[in-house]
Enzyme design. Sequence first.
Site, PDB file in Angstrom:
ATOM      1  N   GLU A  48      40.198  43.283  32.147  1.00 10.99           N
ATOM      2  CA  GLU A  48      41.615  43.388  32.491  1.00 10.99           C
ATOM      3  C   GLU A  48      42.370  43.959  31.302  1.00 10.99           C
ATOM      4  O   GLU A  48      41.970  43.765  30.146  1.00 10.99           O
ATOM      5  CB  GLU A  48      42.137  41.974  32.834  1.00 10.99           C
ATOM      6  N   ASN A  65      46.015  39.431  36.928  1.00 10.24           N
ATOM      7  CA  ASN A  65      47.470  39.334  37.058  1.00 10.24           C
ATOM      8  C   ASN A  65      48.149  40.631  36.639  1.00 10.24           C
ATOM      9  O   ASN A  65      49.199  41.000  37.163  1.00 10.24           O
ATOM     10  CB  ASN A  65      47.995  38.178  36.203  1.00 10.24           C
ATOM     11  N   ASN A  83      45.577  40.978  43.735  1.00 13.63           N
ATOM     12  CA  ASN A  83      44.962  39.904  42.967  1.00 13.63           C
ATOM     13  C   ASN A  83      45.738  38.610  43.137  1.00 13.63           C
ATOM     14  O   ASN A  83      46.962  38.598  42.979  1.00 13.63           O
ATOM     15  CB  ASN A  83      44.962  40.276  41.473  1.00 13.63           C
ATOM     16  N   GLU A  84      45.034  37.542  43.457  1.00  8.24           N
ATOM     17  CA  GLU A  84      45.611  36.181  43.508  1.00  8.24           C
ATOM     18  C   GLU A  84      47.025  36.164  44.087  1.00  8.24           C
ATOM     19  O   GLU A  84      47.944  35.608  43.480  1.00  8.24           O
ATOM     20  CB  GLU A  84      45.583  35.529  42.117  1.00  8.24           C
ATOM     21  N   TYR A  96      37.883  28.635  37.584  1.00  6.60           N
ATOM     22  CA  TYR A  96      37.647  28.415  36.146  1.00  6.60           C
ATOM     23  C   TYR A  96      37.538  26.914  35.915  1.00  6.60           C
ATOM     24  O   TYR A  96      38.308  26.148  36.504  1.00  6.60           O
ATOM     25  CB  TYR A  96      38.824  28.957  35.320  1.00  6.60           C
ATOM     26  N   GLU A 117      36.182  36.201  40.179  1.00  8.08           N
ATOM     27  CA  GLU A 117      36.555  35.630  38.876  1.00  8.08           C
ATOM     28  C   GLU A 117      35.922  34.257  38.785  1.00  8.08           C
ATOM     29  O   GLU A 117      36.202  33.376  39.617  1.00  8.08           O
ATOM     30  CB  GLU A 117      38.080  35.491  38.729  1.00  8.08           C
ATOM     31  N   GLN A 153      35.894  36.995  31.684  1.00  8.44           N
ATOM     32  CA  GLN A 153      35.828  38.437  31.704  1.00  8.44           C
ATOM     33  C   GLN A 153      34.669  38.897  30.826  1.00  8.44           C
ATOM     34  O   GLN A 153      33.800  38.076  30.560  1.00  8.44           O
ATOM     35  CB  GLN A 153      37.166  38.991  31.259  1.00  8.44           C
TER      36      GLN A 153
HETATM   37  O1  AHR Z   1      41.053  36.202  34.113  1.00  8.90           O
HETATM   38  C1  AHR Z   1      42.296  35.768  33.670  1.00  8.90           C
HETATM   39  C2  AHR Z   1      43.313  35.611  34.804  1.00  8.90           C
HETATM   40  O2  AHR Z   1      42.914  34.549  35.624  1.00  8.90           O
HETATM   41  C3  AHR Z   1      43.434  36.764  35.750  1.00  8.90           C
HETATM   42  O3  AHR Z   1      44.315  37.728  35.301  1.00  8.90           O
HETATM   43  C4  AHR Z   1      43.966  36.117  36.991  1.00  8.90           C
HETATM   44  O4  AHR Z   1      43.582  36.793  38.158  1.00  8.90           O
HETATM   45  C5  AHR Z   1      43.429  34.697  36.925  1.00  8.90           C
HETATM   46  O5  AHR Z   1      44.420  33.778  37.157  1.00  8.90           O
END
Ligand code: AHR
Length: 502
Positions: free
Chosen positions: A28, A73, A173-174, A245, A293, A350
Site C-alpha cells: 500500500e 485505506n 477497500n473495506e 488482523y 488482508e 503487507q
Molecule cells: O493493511 C493496513 C490497513 O488495514 C489497510 O489499509 C486497511 O485496508 C486495513 O484496515
Amino acid sequence: MIHSAKMIVDKDFVIGKVDERLYGSFIEHLGRAVYGGIFEPGHSEADERGFRRDVLQMIRRLRVPIIRYPGGNFVSGYDWKDGIGPADRRPKRLDLAWGTIEPNRFGLNEFVDWAKAAGTDVMWAVNLGTQGIDDARNVVEYANHQCGTYWSDLRVTHGYPDPHKIKVWCLGNEMDGPWQIGHKTAAEYGRVALEAAKVMKWTDPSIELVACGSSSLGMPTFAEWEATVLDHTYDHVDYLSLHTYYGNPEDDTPTFLARSLQMDDFIRSVAAITDYVKAKKRSNRKMYLSFDEWNVWFHSLEADKQLDPWQTAPPQLEDIYTMEDALVIGCMLITLIKHSDRVKIACLAQLVNVIAPIMTENGGTAWAQTIYYPFLHASVYGRGNALVPLVQSPKYDTREITDVPYLETVAVHHEEQGEVTIFAVNRSLSEALSFEGDLRSFEKCEVVEHLVLENDNLKAVNTSIRPNNVVPHSAGDAQAEGTQVQARLSPASWNVIRLRVK
Ligand code: AHR
C-alpha cells in the site's frame, strides 16, 4: 509430560488444489512500504528505476504470485491519474487515510514494472470511496485495452505499448468501515460495486473481480453486509474479500496462538453466507473467497499515535515481529491451506516495512522478520493438493477460546515432485509433542528435511543488527518407517516435514 498427537492423510482425500495465489501479498502507499521500501532511488542497491534489488531478491525468494496495490485505506482517496505520466509533473497530495503527503513519484506503471521484476502479478484496487464507476472503467481501459482509445493511447504515450493485462481487480477497500474515506452502507456499496463491475468487465471481459466483504469478523454489520452486497453483485463478481488482523496486547500467548480458530470460523461463516445467496439466486456459480488482508498487527499502534501528521513516508505500522507472532502466522497459513477449496487468493498484509515480513533501513540494509520464514516455507512447499487432515490432539481452553488443539497441522501433496509436506505448529508453551503422521495410502515415505523455527524466548525478534536471531534450522528429528512418520515437535515451534513419497 509429553503430549502425543496424530494426523492421518490419504492422497485420494483432497480438500482442494492449493491456488498459488494463496501466497499473495500486499503493498500500500502507506508508511515506508513504497518510498524507502521497494523504491528508493539513490540507494546503493537501487537499479536505474529506483527499485531496491536487495528487497526484490528477498521477495523473489518468497515466490509471491500476486500483490494487491495501491491500498488499503489509501485507495479510497487515491486518484490513479496522479501517478501516471512524467514523474516530475505529478502532484503531491494529502493522503487523508494515513495523514501523510503522497508524492506520487511511484504509480501504476512503475508498480507494473516493479511487479515484473519481482516475478509477481498485480491485483489492482479501484477507488470506490471518492471515485465511482467512470474512473473504475477508465483505469481498466488505461491498463488493459490494446490501443486506439483515449486512455489506452495515453498509456502508449507513457511508454507502454503493450497492455498490462492486470487480471484481478478489487472493487474498493473495506467499504463497511466508518474509517474509510467514502464509507458506505451495504446497499450503497452493493449498488456501486455492481455498476462498477459491469463497466469494468465490459471494458475487459477477461478480468476477475473481488467485492468487499467485512473488514473483520467483529464488525457490527458482519454477515448482513456480505448477504446484502452479494444480493447486488453475485452474478458479476468472482470473489468476496475477508480481512483479519490479530494481536497480543494483553500478553496472553495461549489465546493469541488460538486466534487462527477464529479465522477458521470466519472463513466458514463467509462461505456459508455466499452459499445462502447462491441458493437464493438459484445460481450455479460458486463464490470464491479472497482473504486479501491477514496478519498480526498491534506492536506499532502506540508508536503510530505519536507521529507528526503530513510527513512523506514516515515509519508507520512498523511492527517488529516476535517468535510467537511467527507461530500465529504459521497457524493462519495452515488455516488458509485447510480452506483451499474456497479461498483462492490470500494476501499477507503487507510485504515491506508496513506490518511486513521484510524490513529496510532508508539508505541501509534489508532483513527478514520472524514471520518471513513460515510464509516462505508455505509458499515454496505448500503447492499441490491439500489433503484432508484427520487429527487427534489433546486440547486446551482459554477464557475466550475453548477446545484449542495443541497440534495445528495440514499436509500438501505435490504429485509431480513426489513430495508430501507436513506443516505443523505445537501450540504448547511448555510440552513437546510427539507427532505421528499416518500416510497409509502411499507406499513409502522418506524424510527429506525437517525444518524447525523455535526460540527459547517467545519475544525474540530479528533486527538490522541481529537479522539472524530467529531463523529456521533443519535439525528436526522427523523419521519415517514405511508410511508412518514420527517427530518430536518442540514446545512453541513451527515445523515443516518434507517427505519424498511413492
Ligand atoms: O493493511 C493496513 C490497513 O488495514 C489497510 O489499509 C486497511 O485496508 C486495513 O484496515
